[in-house]
Design a protein around this motif. Structure first.
Motif, PDB file in Angstrom:
ATOM      1  N   UNK A 271       0.774  -0.619   0.368  1.00 16.17           N
ATOM      2  CA  UNK A 271       0.343  -0.078  -0.076  1.00 16.17           C
ATOM      3  C   UNK A 271       0.887   1.280  -0.400  1.00 16.17           C
ATOM      4  N   UNK A 272       1.958   1.106   0.908  1.00 20.37           N
ATOM      5  CA  UNK A 272       2.789   2.247   1.299  1.00 20.37           C
ATOM      6  C   UNK A 272       3.729   2.679  -0.442  1.00 20.37           C
ATOM      7  N   UNK A 273       4.175   1.037  -1.626  1.00 25.96           N
ATOM      8  CA  UNK A 273       4.077   1.283  -3.041  1.00 25.96           C
ATOM      9  C   UNK A 273       3.736   2.789  -3.389  1.00 25.96           C
ATOM     10  N   UNK A 274       2.376   1.762  -3.526  1.00 31.82           N
ATOM     11  CA  UNK A 274       0.966   2.589  -4.229  1.00 31.82           C
ATOM     12  C   UNK A 274       0.512   4.629  -4.340  1.00 31.82           C
ATOM     13  N   UNK A 275       0.433   4.786  -2.704  1.00 34.95           N
ATOM     14  CA  UNK A 275       1.335   5.761  -2.456  1.00 34.95           C
ATOM     15  C   UNK A 275       2.371   6.819  -2.845  1.00 34.95           C
ATOM     16  N   UNK A 276       3.463   6.237  -2.363  1.00 33.34           N
ATOM     17  CA  UNK A 276       4.313   6.575  -3.111  1.00 33.34           C
ATOM     18  C   UNK A 276       4.550   6.621  -4.730  1.00 33.34           C
ATOM     19  N   UNK A 277       3.702   6.107  -5.333  1.00 29.65           N
ATOM     20  CA  UNK A 277       3.663   5.495  -6.850  1.00 29.65           C
ATOM     21  C   UNK A 277       3.051   6.769  -7.379  1.00 29.65           C
ATOM     22  N   UNK A 278       1.435   6.926  -6.728  1.00 26.03           N
ATOM     23  CA  UNK A 278       0.700   8.121  -6.482  1.00 26.03           C
ATOM     24  C   UNK A 278       1.782  10.123  -6.774  1.00 26.03           C
ATOM     25  N   UNK A 279       2.255   9.470  -5.285  1.00 32.48           N
ATOM     26  CA  UNK A 279       3.153  10.589  -5.101  1.00 32.48           C
ATOM     27  C   UNK A 279       3.973  11.451  -6.744  1.00 32.48           C
ATOM     28  N   UNK A 280       4.620  10.009  -6.757  1.00 38.59           N
ATOM     29  CA  UNK A 280       6.000  10.235  -7.850  1.00 38.59           C
ATOM     30  C   UNK A 280       5.115  10.756  -9.109  1.00 38.59           C
ATOM     31  N   UNK A 281       4.114  10.248  -9.540  1.00 45.20           N
ATOM     32  CA  UNK A 281       3.462  10.888 -10.713  1.00 45.20           C
ATOM     33  C   UNK A 281       3.420  12.300 -11.134  1.00 45.20           C
ATOM     34  N   UNK A 282       2.207  12.811  -9.547  1.00 41.99           N
ATOM     35  CA  UNK A 282       2.234  13.933  -9.556  1.00 41.99           C
ATOM     36  C   UNK A 282       3.239  15.392  -9.470  1.00 41.99           C
ATOM     37  N   UNK A 283       4.305  14.803  -9.027  1.00 41.73           N
ATOM     38  CA  UNK A 283       5.674  15.480  -8.965  1.00 41.73           C
ATOM     39  C   UNK A 283       6.225  15.724 -10.109  1.00 41.73           C
ATOM     40  N   UNK A 284       6.121  14.508 -10.637  1.00 38.22           N
ATOM     41  CA  UNK A 284       6.515  14.961 -12.833  1.00 38.22           C
ATOM     42  C   UNK A 284       5.924  16.283 -13.312  1.00 38.22           C
ATOM     43  N   UNK A 285       4.916  16.511 -12.888  1.00 35.41           N
ATOM     44  CA  UNK A 285       4.115  17.702 -13.072  1.00 35.41           C
ATOM     45  C   UNK A 285       4.098  18.940 -12.936  1.00 35.41           C
ATOM     46  N   UNK A 286       4.931  18.766 -11.612  1.00 35.34           N
ATOM     47  CA  UNK A 286       5.254  20.128 -11.063  1.00 35.34           C
ATOM     48  C   UNK A 286       6.539  20.712 -11.727  1.00 35.34           C
ATOM     49  N   UNK A 287       6.307  21.715 -11.608  1.00 39.23           N
ATOM     50  CA  UNK A 287       7.389  22.805 -12.623  1.00 39.23           C
ATOM     51  C   UNK A 287       7.981  24.203 -11.529  1.00 39.23           C
ATOM     52  N   UNK A 288       8.954  23.775 -10.362  1.00 33.74           N
ATOM     53  CA  UNK A 288       9.776  24.618  -9.470  1.00 33.74           C
ATOM     54  C   UNK A 288      10.405  25.241 -10.524  1.00 33.74           C
TER      55      UNK A 288
END
Length: 344
Positions: A271-288
């Motif tokens: 379940x933690x891996x699923x959570x971290x994969x979701x966070x990873x996908x969202x992070x890739x769309x972020x522009x700093x």
């Protein structure tokens, strides 16, 4: 006196009258009160000095008649707790109501221990209710000053010192000792102390949780190409981003450098891996967007372990599992999350 030294006298007199009501004389007794008056004035001066010292130090006095239950307070604390100057006492049971509810039982225990002669004095740091409704931290100290022939305590006296500012400073220092200076997250020290508590609680309640060790990918390139300031801005951005993506009950800390760690309560490794994969996908769309008008993106790799899979349920073993899986994620080319393919 006969030698010319002035004295202070006190007398009781009877006026004598004749039959027509005219004063004809007086009769009385006089006594020399010079020494008594001198002692009285010295006591008044000493009391004034004591009052000034207590006021300057913000210290209050209390005097407890244990037999009657009546507690006397000095003027400075009468004002603080809202008692009238002409009624400087309250019953012991009333006084106890001014102590914070969460600390009353401990205060009673410490007092009873001292009253029973098991400690040389009573001392407690607890919160005390002021008349404005606020709670102030006080250092409450005292001792029994009178016992009967059987050793039963009859009277105790002590002091109350406002230590609220000291407590606030201690709390600020404690917060600083557990906080990462850059990101404002918990630091490595706090994380390991918390991990020990989580393990003990989870074992006791037979619950699971996961440990996620995160490392930002190729992060040195940001420092090399965009500068140290950009590196710090990216770390702060990532810390804030992660904080928004996890629950308030989870623990997020900066592990050091560009490594972060998350404890996810009641979550398995999968379940933690699923959570971290979701966070990873969202992070890739972020522009700093950086202050130097440059912009960048970041990704991360993570190694995950959960409590149930550990045979030896110790913090260092937990860290070892997650660290080896993080190394495996990096070996796969980074931007990867590993949670079960390492055998230890």
């Amino acid at each position: 006196k006969f030698d010319g030294t002035p004295v202070r006298i006190e007398g009781d007199y009877i006026v004598l009258y004749d039959d027509e009501g005219r004063i004809t004389g007086h009769f009385g007794i006089q006594r020399d009160i010079t020494e008594e008056y001198k002692i009285k004035k010295e006591l008044e001066v000493n009391k004034e000095r004591l009052d000034l010292a207590l006021t300057g130090a913000d210290v209050g006095l209390w005097d407890w008649n244990i037999t009657s239950g009546e507690v006397y307070f000095s003027d400075i604390w009468l004002t603080k707790i809202g008692l009238a100057a002409d009624h400087p006492t309250m019953q012991w049971s009333e006084w106890l109501n001014y102590v914070h509810p969460s600390e009353r039982s401990l205060v009673k225990e410490k007092l009873e221990t001292h009253l029973n002669g098991k400690t040389p004095f009573y001392e407690s740091e607890h919160r005390f209710l002021m008349k404005n409704g606020n709670w102030k931290w006080v250092l409450d100290r005292g001792m029994v000053c009178e016992r009967d022939d059987t050793g039963r305590a009859l009277r105790a006296a002590g002091t109350l010192l406002d230590i609220t500012e000291k407590k606030q400073i201690q709390e600020e220092l404690r917060t600083l000792s557990f906080t990462d200076y850059l990101t404002g997250l918990y630091n490595r020290r706090f994380f390991f102390e918390t991990l020990q508590h989580w393990i003990a609680d989870a074992i006791r309640s037979e619950r699971n949780f996961s440990f996620c060790l995160i490392d930002l990918d190729h992060f040195k390139k940001i420092n090399d190409t965009l500068g140290h300031q950009a590196r710090e801005e990216a770390l702060i951005f990532f810390a804030d981003f992660l904080s928004d993506e996890i629950r308030s009950c989870d623990i997020l800390a900066r592990f050091g450098g560009e490594e972060f760690v998350i404890l996810l309560g009641d979550v398995s490794g999968k379940e933690a891996a699923n959570i971290m994969n979701r966070i990873s996908r969202k992070l890739k769309r972020q522009i700093i967007n950086l202050r130097n008008r440059e912009s960048t993106t970041i990704t991360f790799s993570a190694g995950i372990a959960d409590l149930y899979e550990l045979k030896d349920k110790k913090p260092e073993v937990f860290t070892s599992y997650a660290d080896r899986r993080l190394y495996s994620a990096k070996s796969r080319g980074r931007d990867c999350i590993v949670w079960q393919d390492i055998k230890i």
